[in-house]
Design an enzyme around this catalytic site. Sequence first.
Site, PDB file in Angstrom:
ATOM      1  N   ASP A 274       1.602   6.349   5.487  1.00 32.33           N
ATOM      2  CA  ASP A 274       0.621   5.401   4.975  1.00 32.33           C
ATOM      3  C   ASP A 274       1.090   4.712   3.686  1.00 32.33           C
ATOM      4  OD1 ASP A 274      -1.772   4.123   5.525  1.00 32.33           O
ATOM      5  OD2 ASP A 274      -3.004   5.563   4.419  1.00 32.33           O
TER       6      ASP A 274
ATOM      7  N   ASP B 152      -2.741  10.223   3.706  1.00 35.86           N
ATOM      8  CA  ASP B 152      -4.132   9.800   3.861  1.00 35.86           C
ATOM      9  C   ASP B 152      -4.881  10.777   4.760  1.00 35.86           C
ATOM     10  OD1 ASP B 152      -6.513   8.473   4.053  1.00 35.86           O
ATOM     11  OD2 ASP B 152      -5.762   6.810   5.289  1.00 35.86           O
TER      12      ASP B 152
ATOM     13  N   LYS C  18       0.842  -1.212   0.000  1.00 30.00           N
ATOM     14  CA  LYS C  18       0.000   0.000   0.000  1.00 30.00           C
ATOM     15  C   LYS C  18       0.871   1.255   0.000  1.00 30.00           C
ATOM     16  CE  LYS C  18      -3.272   2.610   2.918  1.00 30.00           C
ATOM     17  NZ  LYS C  18      -4.142   2.602   4.108  1.00 30.00           N
TER      18      LYS C  18
ATOM     19  N   ARG D 241      -7.664  -0.498   0.849  1.00 31.67           N
ATOM     20  CA  ARG D 241      -8.168  -1.733   0.242  1.00 31.67           C
ATOM     21  C   ARG D 241      -8.578  -1.513  -1.206  1.00 31.67           C
ATOM     22  NH1 ARG D 241     -12.484  -2.287   4.962  1.00 31.67           N
ATOM     23  NH2 ARG D 241     -10.655  -1.436   6.016  1.00 31.67           N
TER      24      ARG D 241
ATOM     25  N   LYS E 162     -10.411  12.620   8.193  1.00 34.77           N
ATOM     26  CA  LYS E 162      -9.933  12.226   9.514  1.00 34.77           C
ATOM     27  C   LYS E 162      -9.890  13.438  10.449  1.00 34.77           C
ATOM     28  CE  LYS E 162      -6.721   8.561   8.060  1.00 34.77           C
ATOM     29  NZ  LYS E 162      -7.357   7.437   8.765  1.00 34.77           N
TER      30      LYS E 162
HETATM   31  N1  BES Z   1      -4.297   4.462   6.858  1.00 31.08           N
HETATM   32  C1  BES Z   1      -5.418   4.146   7.662  1.00 31.08           C
HETATM   33  C2  BES Z   1      -5.124   3.126   8.756  1.00 31.08           C
HETATM   34  C3  BES Z   1      -4.102   3.494   9.803  1.00 31.08           C
HETATM   35  C4  BES Z   1      -4.494   3.969  11.024  1.00 31.08           C
HETATM   36  C5  BES Z   1      -2.762   3.319   9.567  1.00 31.08           C
HETATM   37  C6  BES Z   1      -3.567   4.277  11.998  1.00 31.08           C
HETATM   38  C7  BES Z   1      -1.834   3.617  10.541  1.00 31.08           C
HETATM   39  C8  BES Z   1      -2.225   4.094  11.756  1.00 31.08           C
HETATM   40  C9  BES Z   1      -6.523   3.567   6.784  1.00 31.08           C
HETATM   41  O1  BES Z   1      -6.582   4.048   5.484  1.00 31.08           O
HETATM   42  C10 BES Z   1      -7.828   3.925   7.404  1.00 31.08           C
HETATM   43  O2  BES Z   1      -8.136   5.078   7.469  1.00 31.08           O
HETATM   44  N2  BES Z   1      -8.574   2.920   7.850  1.00 31.08           N
HETATM   45  C11 BES Z   1      -9.847   3.107   8.426  1.00 31.08           C
HETATM   46  C12 BES Z   1     -10.745   2.050   7.851  1.00 31.08           C
HETATM   47  C13 BES Z   1     -12.201   2.217   8.201  1.00 31.08           C
HETATM   48  C14 BES Z   1     -12.760   3.469   7.569  1.00 31.08           C
HETATM   49  C15 BES Z   1     -12.957   0.988   7.707  1.00 31.08           C
HETATM   50  C16 BES Z   1      -9.723   2.963   9.945  1.00 31.08           C
HETATM   51  O3  BES Z   1      -8.943   2.120  10.402  1.00 31.08           O
HETATM   52  O4  BES Z   1     -10.376   3.711  10.642  1.00 31.08           O
HETATM   53 ZN    ZN Z   2      -4.824   4.713   4.685  1.00 33.42          ZN
HETATM   54 MN    MN Z   3      -7.712   5.842   5.295  1.00 33.58          MN
END
Ligand code: BES
Ligand code: ZN
Ligand code: MN
Length: 501
Positions: free
Chosen positions: A290, A272, A267, A353, A279
């Site tokens: 990320d 992000d 990835k 994903r 966020k």
């Molecule tokens: N890049 C984030 C996940 C992440 C969180 C990486 C903390 C490193 C540290 C990912 O793209 C994300 O935002 N995931 C979401 C998924 C959800 C919306 C289903 C999450 O984990 O909240």
């Molecule tokens: Zn992400």
């Molecule tokens: Mn994300």
Amino acid sequence: MIFSIKKVDVFSQQTDVLVAPVFKNESLLSSDLRVLDRLLEGKLSELFDEKTLTGKDNEVVVIHGFGELKAKRLLLVGLGERSALTCEKLRKAAGEIVRRAKGAKAKKVVWLWDIGTLDAADTTQAVAEGAVMGGYTFDCYKTKPEKNEKPTKIKEIVLAVPDSEHISAMESAVITGLVIGESVNIARDLANMPPNDLTPSAFVDLAKKYLDGQKSIMIDVIDKKKAKALGMHAFLGVGQGTVEPCYMLAVSYHPMKNKKPIGLVGKGVTFDTGGISIKPSKGMEEMKGDMSGAAAVLGTVIALSKLKVQTNVLAVMPLSENMPSGSAQRPGDIVAAMNGKTIEITNTDAEGRLILADALCYAVTKGCSQLVDIATLTGACLVALGDQAAAILGSDQGMIDTFLKVGERTGERLWQLPLYEEYFDYIKSDSADMVNSSENRLAGTAVGAIFLKQFVGDTPWVHLDIASMMHYSKVSGYTVKGMSGVGVRTLVGYCRQQSGL
Ligand code: BES
Ligand code: ZN
Ligand code: MN
């Protein structure tokens, strides 16, 4: 940094730092320590008696040279019980030693090599890795060096062995360890770089630079136009909200004829924000990391090509920003991935994903024999495992078992989570084949994995969620504050293992 293995009379050697391992409950059992005690006029016995020196894990006692000692400093490093010594303990000790030596502005370190019954090559590799990783700094954006901290470089580390039996095996293990450590540091550099500089196109340029001149390497940069022609709409949807062009970077390392490659997919979200499902601002700067999965995959290919490992690999790195804007993807949009499956976007922050879906499909069409993806995919992974292990899930238990073993050897902890088919119920869509984010917050890491599983076909596949291990919060052993470069050691270890090493 030069590592040399020598059988020498260490006590007569001029050096800045002399390292002596100390094991718990052994006090002055080893002959080296007895000699040192004599040269230091009984100082070691004194330290043992007053329990300042015990040999417990992570203990470091520094003695400034006196008596007949030729070294400027003696570093007594606790390694715990001799019977419980591991490569990982030595890797950590090496990192600690290098940082202490740098702090003392040392140029030369001599390490009294005492590893008991452990394998000479494995331990040497671990120590070389630890030394390189422990000495890592990311200060190229500072205009002035830190107070009193003129950058120093250790020129030479000598492992002083008691006999010459294993020297040649240790010498080749040093090279392996140094290359792997340097590749981890490249992955750390990429992840630590600020997102205004490390854009998808900058990542592509750096990949070309790092791989320049390496044999058996082919680089294919799939731009938006080509991605569209290939039907990569899940990938393109994430990149449509930013002015920075996105790229699917495919690097093939193909040293063997007529063999299918292992697909490594990482990835590469260079920043992000979450997109329209934005966020919270607190801590958002961390999301420059990320792209750690892509960095790990690139670091792996660099190491494999330098070490001439005889395993074919196709590394696929979907590179994109995830930004909110007037052209950004909306919740409610439906996109089709390269294999034709349709996805209803319910959260634009579940973007990893989406880009991985097309990267996995692409690797399948290229005939990979097995697939490994690595991604900072879910915050849920942090909730489940803290910052102590990465999660592993997948469709092939044999592969998973191999990874668990490799992870243990390389010092990158992996913990398997279940991947029940029923988790797919959480991402059923009313209008498309699936949604990208479930309504509930249950089993977030497994839900990410069950989504990815829809894009690997019948190819044996393993998913590594490294969100939990993306960065280190403290300096200790070979870890330094900042992005971790995690994954390189495990992926290189796995590919070496597949080549029969
Ligand atoms: N890049 C984030 C996940 C992440 C969180 C990486 C903390 C490193 C540290 C990912 O793209 C994300 O935002 N995931 C979401 C998924 C959800 C919306 C289903 C999450 O984990 O909240
Ligand atoms: Zn992400
Ligand atoms: Mn994300």
